[in-house]
Design a protein around this motif. Sequence first.
Motif, PDB file in Angstrom:
ATOM      1  N   VAL A 256       0.894  -1.130  -0.019  1.00  0.00           N
ATOM      2  CA  VAL A 256      -0.034   0.145   0.036  1.00  0.00           C
ATOM      3  C   VAL A 256       0.866   1.390   0.009  1.00  0.00           C
ATOM      4  CG1 VAL A 256      -1.756   1.417   1.643  1.00  0.00           C
ATOM      5  CG2 VAL A 256      -1.944  -1.275   0.820  1.00  0.00           C
ATOM      6  N   ALA A 257       2.107   1.289   0.815  1.00  0.00           N
ATOM      7  CA  ALA A 257       2.654   2.220   0.848  1.00  0.00           C
ATOM      8  C   ALA A 257       3.459   2.657  -0.673  1.00  0.00           C
ATOM      9  CB  ALA A 257       4.087   2.222   1.853  1.00  0.00           C
ATOM     10  N   LEU A 258       3.759   1.534  -1.338  1.00  0.00           N
ATOM     11  CA  LEU A 258       4.153   1.610  -2.591  1.00  0.00           C
ATOM     12  C   LEU A 258       3.126   2.229  -3.649  1.00  0.00           C
ATOM     13  CD1 LEU A 258       6.770  -1.349  -2.981  1.00  0.00           C
ATOM     14  CD2 LEU A 258       7.273   1.066  -2.566  1.00  0.00           C
ATOM     15  N   ILE A 259       2.034   1.864  -3.457  1.00  0.00           N
ATOM     16  CA  ILE A 259       0.991   2.441  -4.319  1.00  0.00           C
ATOM     17  C   ILE A 259       0.665   3.933  -3.985  1.00  0.00           C
ATOM     18  CG2 ILE A 259      -1.790   2.511  -4.632  1.00  0.00           C
ATOM     19  CD1 ILE A 259      -1.389  -0.673  -4.100  1.00  0.00           C
ATOM     20  N   VAL A 260       0.973   4.294  -2.638  1.00  0.00           N
ATOM     21  CA  VAL A 260       0.720   5.606  -2.535  1.00  0.00           C
ATOM     22  C   VAL A 260       2.189   6.393  -3.163  1.00  0.00           C
ATOM     23  CG1 VAL A 260       0.880   7.402  -0.536  1.00  0.00           C
ATOM     24  CG2 VAL A 260      -0.504   5.440  -0.370  1.00  0.00           C
ATOM     25  N   ILE A 261       3.168   5.811  -3.093  1.00  0.00           N
ATOM     26  CA  ILE A 261       4.326   6.687  -3.663  1.00  0.00           C
ATOM     27  C   ILE A 261       4.102   6.745  -5.104  1.00  0.00           C
ATOM     28  CG2 ILE A 261       6.865   6.261  -4.069  1.00  0.00           C
ATOM     29  CD1 ILE A 261       7.096   5.507  -1.290  1.00  0.00           C
ATOM     30  N   GLY A 262       3.676   5.692  -5.844  1.00  0.00           N
ATOM     31  CA  GLY A 262       3.474   5.864  -7.141  1.00  0.00           C
ATOM     32  C   GLY A 262       2.422   6.774  -7.669  1.00  0.00           C
ATOM     33  N   ALA A 263       1.178   6.893  -6.757  1.00  0.00           N
ATOM     34  CA  ALA A 263       0.302   7.835  -7.192  1.00  0.00           C
ATOM     35  C   ALA A 263       0.978   9.189  -6.819  1.00  0.00           C
ATOM     36  CB  ALA A 263      -0.805   7.746  -6.310  1.00  0.00           C
ATOM     37  N   LEU A 264       1.789   9.558  -5.694  1.00  0.00           N
ATOM     38  CA  LEU A 264       2.341  10.890  -5.620  1.00  0.00           C
ATOM     39  C   LEU A 264       3.434  11.084  -6.845  1.00  0.00           C
ATOM     40  CD1 LEU A 264       3.008  10.788  -1.865  1.00  0.00           C
ATOM     41  CD2 LEU A 264       1.373  12.150  -3.147  1.00  0.00           C
ATOM     42  N   LEU A 265       4.063  10.183  -7.198  1.00  0.00           N
ATOM     43  CA  LEU A 265       4.962  10.495  -8.364  1.00  0.00           C
ATOM     44  C   LEU A 265       4.243  10.992  -9.710  1.00  0.00           C
ATOM     45  CD1 LEU A 265       7.213   7.066  -8.559  1.00  0.00           C
ATOM     46  CD2 LEU A 265       8.136   9.677  -8.338  1.00  0.00           C
ATOM     47  N   LEU A 266       3.107  10.398  -9.775  1.00  0.00           N
ATOM     48  CA  LEU A 266       2.502  11.022 -10.808  1.00  0.00           C
ATOM     49  C   LEU A 266       1.791  12.380 -10.790  1.00  0.00           C
ATOM     50  CD1 LEU A 266       0.419   7.671 -12.156  1.00  0.00           C
ATOM     51  CD2 LEU A 266       2.365   9.007 -13.294  1.00  0.00           C
ATOM     52  N   ARG A 267       1.339  12.468  -9.502  1.00  0.00           N
ATOM     53  CA  ARG A 267       0.705  13.790  -9.092  1.00  0.00           C
ATOM     54  C   ARG A 267       1.748  14.925  -9.056  1.00  0.00           C
ATOM     55  NH1 ARG A 267      -3.682  16.638  -8.716  1.00  0.00           N
ATOM     56  NH2 ARG A 267      -4.048  17.598  -7.010  1.00  0.00           N
ATOM     57  N   LEU A 268       2.959  14.936  -8.735  1.00  0.00           N
ATOM     58  CA  LEU A 268       3.957  15.637  -8.688  1.00  0.00           C
ATOM     59  C   LEU A 268       4.804  16.085 -10.147  1.00  0.00           C
ATOM     60  CD1 LEU A 268       5.730  15.009  -5.161  1.00  0.00           C
ATOM     61  CD2 LEU A 268       4.099  16.534  -5.571  1.00  0.00           C
ATOM     62  N   ARG A 269       4.791  15.169 -10.863  1.00  0.00           N
ATOM     63  CA  ARG A 269       5.098  15.342 -12.232  1.00  0.00           C
ATOM     64  C   ARG A 269       6.453  15.787 -12.324  1.00  0.00           C
ATOM     65  NH1 ARG A 269      -0.083  17.709 -15.738  1.00  0.00           N
ATOM     66  NH2 ARG A 269      -1.638  16.386 -14.784  1.00  0.00           N
ATOM     67  N   GLY A 270       7.458  15.153 -11.644  1.00  0.00           N
ATOM     68  CA  GLY A 270       8.628  15.261 -11.698  1.00  0.00           C
ATOM     69  C   GLY A 270       9.265  16.151 -10.503  1.00  0.00           C
ATOM     70  N   ARG A 271       8.504  16.993  -9.779  1.00  0.00           N
ATOM     71  CA  ARG A 271       8.997  17.556  -8.662  1.00  0.00           C
ATOM     72  C   ARG A 271       9.121  16.671  -7.563  1.00  0.00           C
ATOM     73  NH1 ARG A 271       5.188  21.029 -10.586  1.00  0.00           N
ATOM     74  NH2 ARG A 271       3.654  20.128  -8.728  1.00  0.00           N
ATOM     75  N   GLY A 272      10.331  16.462  -7.000  1.00  0.00           N
ATOM     76  CA  GLY A 272      10.462  15.581  -5.695  1.00  0.00           C
ATOM     77  C   GLY A 272      10.597  13.917  -6.278  1.00  0.00           C
ATOM     78  N   ARG A 273      10.879  13.701  -7.455  1.00  0.00           N
ATOM     79  CA  ARG A 273      10.950  12.317  -7.759  1.00  0.00           C
ATOM     80  C   ARG A 273      12.192  11.708  -6.812  1.00  0.00           C
ATOM     81  NH1 ARG A 273      13.100  11.365 -12.201  1.00  0.00           N
ATOM     82  NH2 ARG A 273      12.400   9.188 -12.381  1.00  0.00           N
ATOM     83  N   THR A 274      13.221  12.249  -6.762  1.00  0.00           N
ATOM     84  CA  THR A 274      14.366  11.764  -6.195  1.00  0.00           C
ATOM     85  C   THR A 274      14.077  11.255  -4.540  1.00  0.00           C
ATOM     86  OG1 THR A 274      15.938  12.847  -7.268  1.00  0.00           O
ATOM     87  CG2 THR A 274      16.754  11.965  -5.420  1.00  0.00           C
ATOM     88  N   GLY A 275      13.190  12.154  -3.964  1.00  0.00           N
ATOM     89  CA  GLY A 275      12.775  11.858  -2.443  1.00  0.00           C
ATOM     90  C   GLY A 275      11.897  10.928  -2.444  1.00  0.00           C
ATOM     91  N   LEU A 276      10.996  10.712  -3.483  1.00  0.00           N
ATOM     92  CA  LEU A 276       9.904   9.857  -3.493  1.00  0.00           C
ATOM     93  C   LEU A 276      10.594   8.258  -3.677  1.00  0.00           C
ATOM     94  CD1 LEU A 276       6.904  11.604  -5.019  1.00  0.00           C
ATOM     95  CD2 LEU A 276       7.033  10.432  -2.648  1.00  0.00           C
ATOM     96  N   LEU A 277      11.206   8.531  -4.727  1.00  0.00           N
ATOM     97  CA  LEU A 277      12.263   7.207  -4.926  1.00  0.00           C
ATOM     98  C   LEU A 277      12.700   6.578  -4.103  1.00  0.00           C
ATOM     99  CD1 LEU A 277      12.838   8.040  -9.001  1.00  0.00           C
ATOM    100  CD2 LEU A 277      11.085   6.321  -7.964  1.00  0.00           C
TER     101      LEU A 277
END
Length: 168
Positions: free
Chosen positions: A76-97
């Motif tokens: 579930v945590a990985l699903i949330v991170i995946g959704a946030l990756l799409l929402r932020l559209r490139g900003r903060g990718r490194t931190g999320l990954l």
Amino acid sequence: MVINVRKGLVLLTMGTALVPVYAALNYVAIQMGDEALRRGPEWEGGVPLNDAMSPVAAYAWMWTCWVALGAGLVGVALIVIGALLLRLRGRGRTGLLTAAWVIAVPYLPILFLALLNPVRAGIFDLPDYEAGLPWWQSATHYLLMAAALVQAMGLTWLARASANPSRR
């Protein structure tokens, strides 16, 4: 190459959906082993209530529940991170990954605990219970391995899509 975001989300969700399948299959196997234990000649615990599990079956089910809960929370945590990756559209990718990899680290001990089957490992000396377990029970940990792999692929697809929003 156009990266399909839906496929990434489906892979993330499918990986998490394999966890309840793992738990359900193990529950059926534990019930089969418990039934064989009760019918076996070495049963000394008397006849428990109809719905009660033997202590070894209860322990095996508790073990399975903890493994499934851990894998489900990571999923579930990985699903949330995946959704946030799409929402932020490139900003903060490194931190999320980075957070995704840190969150995915518990998959290793979870897979180890799933691999370590207490009944098959010889911790209990209950040949009737072990004989009652179906042959496929010892392979259920592969479902968790498949879940981890599928989620890693889905997160990779979503990371690529978030890196290049114009090519979605």
